[in-house]
Scaffold this active site. Structure first.
Site, PDB file in Angstrom:
ATOM      1  N   HIS A  92      -0.475   1.379 -10.331  1.00  0.00           N
ATOM      2  CA  HIS A  92      -1.259   0.399  -9.579  1.00  0.00           C
ATOM      3  C   HIS A  92      -1.765  -0.726 -10.502  1.00  0.00           C
ATOM      4  O   HIS A  92      -2.953  -1.060 -10.524  1.00  0.00           O
ATOM      5  CB  HIS A  92      -2.445   1.085  -8.891  1.00  0.00           C
ATOM      6  CG  HIS A  92      -2.835   0.404  -7.604  1.00  0.00           C
ATOM      7  ND1 HIS A  92      -3.146   1.090  -6.458  1.00  0.00           N
ATOM      8  CD2 HIS A  92      -2.961  -0.898  -7.280  1.00  0.00           C
ATOM      9  CE1 HIS A  92      -3.452   0.260  -5.491  1.00  0.00           C
ATOM     10  NE2 HIS A  92      -3.340  -0.970  -5.962  1.00  0.00           N
TER      11      HIS A  92
ATOM     12  N   ARG B 153       0.843  -1.180   0.000  1.00  0.00           N
ATOM     13  CA  ARG B 153       0.000   0.000   0.000  1.00  0.00           C
ATOM     14  C   ARG B 153       0.885   1.238   0.000  1.00  0.00           C
ATOM     15  O   ARG B 153       1.990   1.222   0.561  1.00  0.00           O
ATOM     16  CB  ARG B 153      -0.925   0.017   1.218  1.00  0.00           C
ATOM     17  CG  ARG B 153      -2.043  -1.006   1.179  1.00  0.00           C
ATOM     18  CD  ARG B 153      -3.091  -0.629   0.137  1.00  0.00           C
ATOM     19  NE  ARG B 153      -4.214  -1.558   0.096  1.00  0.00           N
ATOM     20  CZ  ARG B 153      -4.292  -2.615  -0.691  1.00  0.00           C
ATOM     21  NH1 ARG B 153      -3.270  -2.896  -1.499  1.00  0.00           N
ATOM     22  NH2 ARG B 153      -5.360  -3.390  -0.689  1.00  0.00           N
TER      23      ARG B 153
END
Length: 309
Positions: free
Chosen positions: A272, A224
Site C-alpha cells: 500500500h 481498493r
C-alpha cells in the site's frame, strides 16, 4: 474569525496545525473540540472517522477528508449531507500513484526502461512505447485516474477509460456506464483499477470481467482491495487470461503468511505504497481548498453524496 478544527486522528496533526496556522492568516486553527465553542467552527478536517458532534455544528460550512476515498465514512449517520465534503487528493498524491502505475508497466513490459530514462531520452522512449501498441484501460478517471491517464498518454501509450457518468475527460477514448464496461476490458492489454469503493464496484475485478480481457493481459490494482475477488485472480492466471498482476491494495493488509498469492511468482504485492497521505503535502493543499471555498471558487474532489464517492 473562522475556526478550522483538525481532528486528533489526522495523520501528523501537530504539523498539520502548524502549516495551517502559517497559511491561513485570520483563521483560528484548533485540534480539539474542547478548545472552541461549537458555534464558532466553520471547517472540520477528518480522516478515519466522523465525530459524533459534526452533525451538531450550527455554522459548519465545509468538511475536508484526508482519505483518498470516503468509503469508510460515507455511511456515517454523523455526516451532514447538506455540508460540502472535499477529498484532499493533493497533487503529490495524484502524481505518486500515477508514477507507481507507470513504473509497474515499465517493469513488466519494458524492463530496460525506468522513469529516469524517460526523462533523459523522452523522444526515443516514446518511439519504443508506440511500437508495442499496448492499450491501457483505466477503470476510474477521477483526480488520480485522470493523472494516470495523462502521464501514460504523454509517454506514447494508447489509453482508454471507463467511468460511470459522462463529462469532459482528459482522454477521448472513454466508455460510460455498465453497458460499455466490457468494451473497455476487451481491448485492454493492461487493466488499471482506480475506482472508488462502492456497493457497485465491490468485487468488480472478478472472473466474469477477466474472461473478456485479451489473453495474457496484466492487472494493476491501486484502488481498493475489496475491488478484487482474489480467488478469481488465481483462476484467471491459471486460464491464461492474465499473465500477471500488481496489487498495491489487498482485502487483508498485510497479506497473511499462508495466503496463496505468496506462491504465485506472477503476482507482485506492494504494501500500500502507491499513494501517500501526510501533513507536509496535504496541509498546504487544505489551506488552498479552504481559501478557495470561501472565495466561491470551483473545487476539485467534492464528494457526491448520492453516488457515495
Amino acid at each position: 474569525m473562522k475556526t478550522v478544527l483538525i481532528q486528533p486522528d489526522v495523520k501528523g496533526v501537530n504539523e498539520f496545525h502548524s502549516i495551517l496556522s502559517n497559511d491561513l492568516i485570520g483563521y483560528n486553527i484548533v485540534t480539539s473540540v474542547s478548545d472552541v465553542n461549537l458555534s464558532d467552527i466553520h471547517v472540520v478536517i477528518i480522516w478515519l472517522s466522523v465525530p459524533d458532534f459534526l452533525i451538531k455544528l450550527p455554522n459548519l460550512k465545509l468538511i475536508l477528508s484526508c482519505g483518498s476515498g470516503v468509503n469508510h465514512i460515507i455511511n456515517s449517520s454523523n455526516l451532514p449531507h447538506k455540508i460540502p465534503l472535499i477529498r484532499l487528493v493533493d497533487p503529490y498524491l495524484r502524481n505518486r500513484v500515477a508514477d507507481y502505475v507507470v513504473e509497474q508497466i515499465l517493469n513488466k513490459f519494458y524492463p530496460t526502461l525506468n522513469l529516469r530514462k524517460l526523462q533523459m531520452d523522452a523522444s526515443n522512449v516514446f518511439d519504443i512505447i508506440r511500437k508495442e501498441k499496448l492499450i491501457i484501460g483505466i477503470m476510474g478517471l477521477g483526480l488520480i485516474g485522470s493523472t494516470i491517464a495523462e502521464k501514460l498518454k504523454n509517454l506514447g501509450f494508447e489509453v482508454a477509460g471507463w467511468v460511470k457518468t459522462s463529462k469532459n475527460r482528459i482522454i477521448k477514448d472513454v466508455y460510460i456506464g455498465e453497458d460499455e464496461k466490457v468494451e473497455l476490458v476487451k481491448k485492454s492489454n493492461i487493466l488499471v483499477c482506480q475506482l472508488p469503493l462502492t456497493r457497485e464496484t465491490k468485487g468488480i475485478l472478478n472472473i466474469n470481467l477477466f474472461n473478456h480481457l485479451p489473453d495474457g493481459a496484466f492487472l494493476i490494482n491501486v484502488g481498493r482491495g475489496d475491488h478484487l475477488i482474489e480467488s478469481d485472480l488465481l483462476k484467471a492466471l491459471e486460464m491464461g487470461k492474465l499473465s500477471g498482476a500488481c496489487l498495491d491494495v489487498l482485502e487483508k493488509e498485510p497479506l497473511p503468511e499462508n495466503h496463496p498469492f505468496h506462491k504465485q511468482p506472477n503476482i507482485k504485492i506492494t504494501p500500500h505504497i502507491a499513494g501517500y497521505i501526510g501533513p507536509e503535502t496535504q496541509a498546504p493543499y487544505a489551506s488552498k481548498v479552504i481559501m478557495g471555498f470561501f472565495k466561491n471558487e470551483k473545487l476539485k474532489g467534492k464528494v457526491d453524496y448520492n453516488s457515495l464517492y
